[in-house]
Design an enzyme around this catalytic site. Structure first.
Site, PDB file in Angstrom:
ATOM      1  N   LYS A   1      48.967  59.193  36.272  1.00  0.00           N
ATOM      2  CA  LYS A   1      49.092  58.170  35.211  1.00  0.00           C
ATOM      3  C   LYS A   1      49.312  56.780  35.809  1.00  0.00           C
ATOM      4  CE  LYS A   1      51.046  60.872  31.428  1.00  0.00           C
ATOM      5  NZ  LYS A   1      52.288  61.137  30.682  1.00  0.00           N
TER       6      LYS A   1
ATOM      7  N   GLY B   1      43.425  44.995  32.629  1.00  0.00           N
ATOM      8  CA  GLY B   1      43.419  44.318  31.323  1.00  0.00           C
ATOM      9  C   GLY B   1      44.137  42.981  31.414  1.00  0.00           C
TER      10      GLY B   1
ATOM     11  N   TYR C   1      47.205  62.128  43.827  1.00  0.00           N
ATOM     12  CA  TYR C   1      47.189  60.824  44.514  1.00  0.00           C
ATOM     13  C   TYR C   1      45.765  60.450  44.921  1.00  0.00           C
ATOM     14  CZ  TYR C   1      48.621  57.207  47.866  1.00  0.00           C
ATOM     15  OH  TYR C   1      48.786  56.025  48.554  1.00  0.00           O
TER      16      TYR C   1
ATOM     17  N   ASN D   1      45.960  48.887  32.820  1.00  0.00           N
ATOM     18  CA  ASN D   1      46.812  47.806  32.306  1.00  0.00           C
ATOM     19  C   ASN D   1      46.738  46.556  33.175  1.00  0.00           C
ATOM     20  OD1 ASN D   1      47.766  49.085  29.983  1.00  0.00           O
ATOM     21  ND2 ASN D   1      49.331  50.184  31.151  1.00  0.00           N
TER      22      ASN D   1
ATOM     23  N   LYS E   1      41.995  40.536  33.296  1.00  0.00           N
ATOM     24  CA  LYS E   1      40.886  40.088  32.443  1.00  0.00           C
ATOM     25  C   LYS E   1      41.365  39.008  31.462  1.00  0.00           C
ATOM     26  CE  LYS E   1      38.701  42.227  28.623  1.00  0.00           C
ATOM     27  NZ  LYS E   1      38.649  43.508  27.922  1.00  0.00           N
TER      28      LYS E   1
HETATM   29  N1  UDP Z   1      46.845  44.800  28.865  1.00  0.00           N
HETATM   30  C1  UDP Z   1      48.039  44.431  29.424  1.00  0.00           C
HETATM   31  N2  UDP Z   1      48.295  43.102  29.584  1.00  0.00           N
HETATM   32  C2  UDP Z   1      47.421  42.135  29.209  1.00  0.00           C
HETATM   33  C3  UDP Z   1      46.200  42.548  28.648  1.00  0.00           C
HETATM   34  C4  UDP Z   1      45.934  43.896  28.487  1.00  0.00           C
HETATM   35  O1  UDP Z   1      48.863  45.255  29.784  1.00  0.00           O
HETATM   36  O2  UDP Z   1      47.743  40.957  29.386  1.00  0.00           O
HETATM   37  C5  UDP Z   1      46.564  46.241  28.697  1.00  0.00           C
HETATM   38  C6  UDP Z   1      46.211  46.589  27.273  1.00  0.00           C
HETATM   39  O3  UDP Z   1      47.336  47.199  26.673  1.00  0.00           O
HETATM   40  C7  UDP Z   1      45.081  47.561  27.395  1.00  0.00           C
HETATM   41  C8  UDP Z   1      44.687  47.565  28.861  1.00  0.00           C
HETATM   42  O4  UDP Z   1      45.424  46.534  29.469  1.00  0.00           O
HETATM   43  O5  UDP Z   1      45.504  48.855  27.093  1.00  0.00           O
HETATM   44  C9  UDP Z   1      43.217  47.313  29.072  1.00  0.00           C
HETATM   45  O6  UDP Z   1      42.888  46.064  28.529  1.00  0.00           O
HETATM   46  P1  UDP Z   1      41.411  45.740  28.064  1.00  0.00           P
HETATM   47  O7  UDP Z   1      41.407  44.358  27.520  1.00  0.00           O
HETATM   48  O8  UDP Z   1      40.469  46.062  29.145  1.00  0.00           O
HETATM   49  O9  UDP Z   1      41.154  46.851  26.973  1.00  0.00           O
HETATM   50  P2  UDP Z   1      41.397  46.916  25.418  1.00  0.00           P
HETATM   51  O10 UDP Z   1      42.598  46.088  25.106  1.00  0.00           O
HETATM   52  O11 UDP Z   1      40.143  46.361  24.837  1.00  0.00           O
HETATM   53  O12 UDP Z   1      41.602  48.354  25.189  1.00  0.00           O
END
Ligand code: UDP
Ligand code: UDP
Length: 317
Positions: A93, A104, A147, A101, A107
């Site tokens: 996990k 995300g 791992y 995360n 991004k």
């Molecule tokens: N996420 C985060 N921090 C941020 C932006 C996103 O932890 O500042 C997490 C968010 O909870 C998501 C994951 O990163 O589950 C992936 O983000 P993405 O934007 O790729 O996917 P989506 O939100 O569209 O599922």
């Protein structure tokens, strides 16, 4: 001087993470150290807590995190077999939900992100030394798989976020690294042998001792990570970071016994399951693209590591 950046280091309380936080701070950056302290020690970063550029955030990266940063070094994951096998589901996990995360986050804030991957992606390799183009020989259902496969899938996620969302990613495949602040109880060969030698207890050789590894001193590794982060956006890696000087585990035992002035005998123990027979990085890609190679001779690095453990009498079992 380059302007100061705000940098997140996940796994910042760990062995590599704490050295990385320290180095990034000394370069004038603001550092947010993120760690749930599952397998690391908060005392690795106590000495940084008073620094105005440093912030510690206790957080598990399998949960979302919303902060503002310019760069992310994603190091969070239990890294030694003893620690990552204690709760293998959580290990996977951490690798996968953690990567999602952090990707995300990268991004959303348009940050550069570096993944601490591992030589374990090569598994028990059929080619020697291992270059980045080798796809590996990994058991998908063994006790190391949480791992190995977790880290492999994290690499996949990094490349898909790069291709699909255009974020700047860097992947470092880290080979065996040693130095001060290694965890004393994580069963790593260097820390085990040093602790055993300092107590004149038997030095435990798993298997015949003919298996090889190549050990990189932590300061060199940190140089490599920072140089990789600073490459142009189009350079993603994966790139091997490690020391190509190969040594058998038996030779390592003899060297550590000698350098620590110990009377320890060596003692053979069974070889753990899926323990790779040989490991040595091909670092040509890092040499060419990062102008990097390890500079610390093994004896020098071991001396520093031995004196670190000598000063930590309370950790002796
Ligand atoms: N996420 C985060 N921090 C941020 C932006 C996103 O932890 O500042 C997490 C968010 O909870 C998501 C994951 O990163 O589950 C992936 O983000 P993405 O934007 O790729 O996917 P989506 O939100 O569209 O599922
Ligand atoms: N090893 C050993 N004695 C120990 C600990 C480890 O002989 O007390 C061996 C282990 O079986 C492996 C090598 O040393 O072949 C490196 O082990 P480590 O766990 O440090 O790293 P990894 O297996 O991940 O390379």
């Amino acid at each position: 001087m380059e302007s100061s950046k705000r940098i997140a280091v996940t796994g910042g309380c760990g062995f590599l993470g704490s050295h990385l936080c320290e180095r990034l701070l000394s370069m004038g950056n603001e550092v947010i150290c993120i760690d749930n302290c599952y397998s690391s020690r908060k005392d690795n970063i106590y000495h940084l807590l008073g620094d105005p550029g440093f912030e510690f955030l206790r957080h598990d990266i399998t949960f979302p995190l919303y902060i503002e940063v310019d760069e992310i070094y994603n190091l969070a994951c239990p890294a030694s077999p003893v620690h990552y096998q204690r709760d293998p589901v959580q290990t996977t996990k951490t690798c996968i939900h953690g990567a999602i995360n952090m990707l995300g986050l990268a991004k959303r804030v348009k940050a550069k992100i570096l993944q601490a991957s591992t030589s374990e992606v090569y598994g028990d390799p059929e080619i020697h030394p291992q270059a980045e183009g080798y796809w590996g020989r990994v058991n998908p259902i063994g006790i190391r798989s949480c791992y190995d496969e977790g880290k492999r899938c994290a690499e996949t996620l990094f490349f898909d976020y790069h291709r699909q969302h255009g974020i700047a990613v860097k992947i470092a495949r880290i080979f065996n690294t040693y130095g001060p602040r290694m965890h004393p109880n994580d069963g790593r060969v260097v820390s085990n042998f040093i602790l055993q030698s300092l107590e004149n207890k038997p030095v435990t050789i798993y298997g015949s001792g003919e298996q090889t590894r190549s050990f990189c001193f932590v300061d060199d590794l940190i140089d490599g990570l920072i140089k990789l982060m600073d490459t142009q956006d189009r350079f993603t890696g994966p790139v091997n970071l490690g020391n190509p000087d190969e040594i058998t585990i038996m030779e390592l035992a003899e060297k550590i016994i000698e350098l620590s002035g110990s009377q320890s005998p060596v003692e053979k123990r069974p070889l753990p399951v899926d323990d790779p027979l040989k490991r040595k990085p091909d670092i040509q890609l890092a040499e060419e693209n990062l102008s990097w190679k390890p500079l610390t001779p093994l004896d020098k690095g071991l001396e520093q590591t031995i004196s670190f453990f000598r000063g930590k009498g309370k950790w002796k079992s």
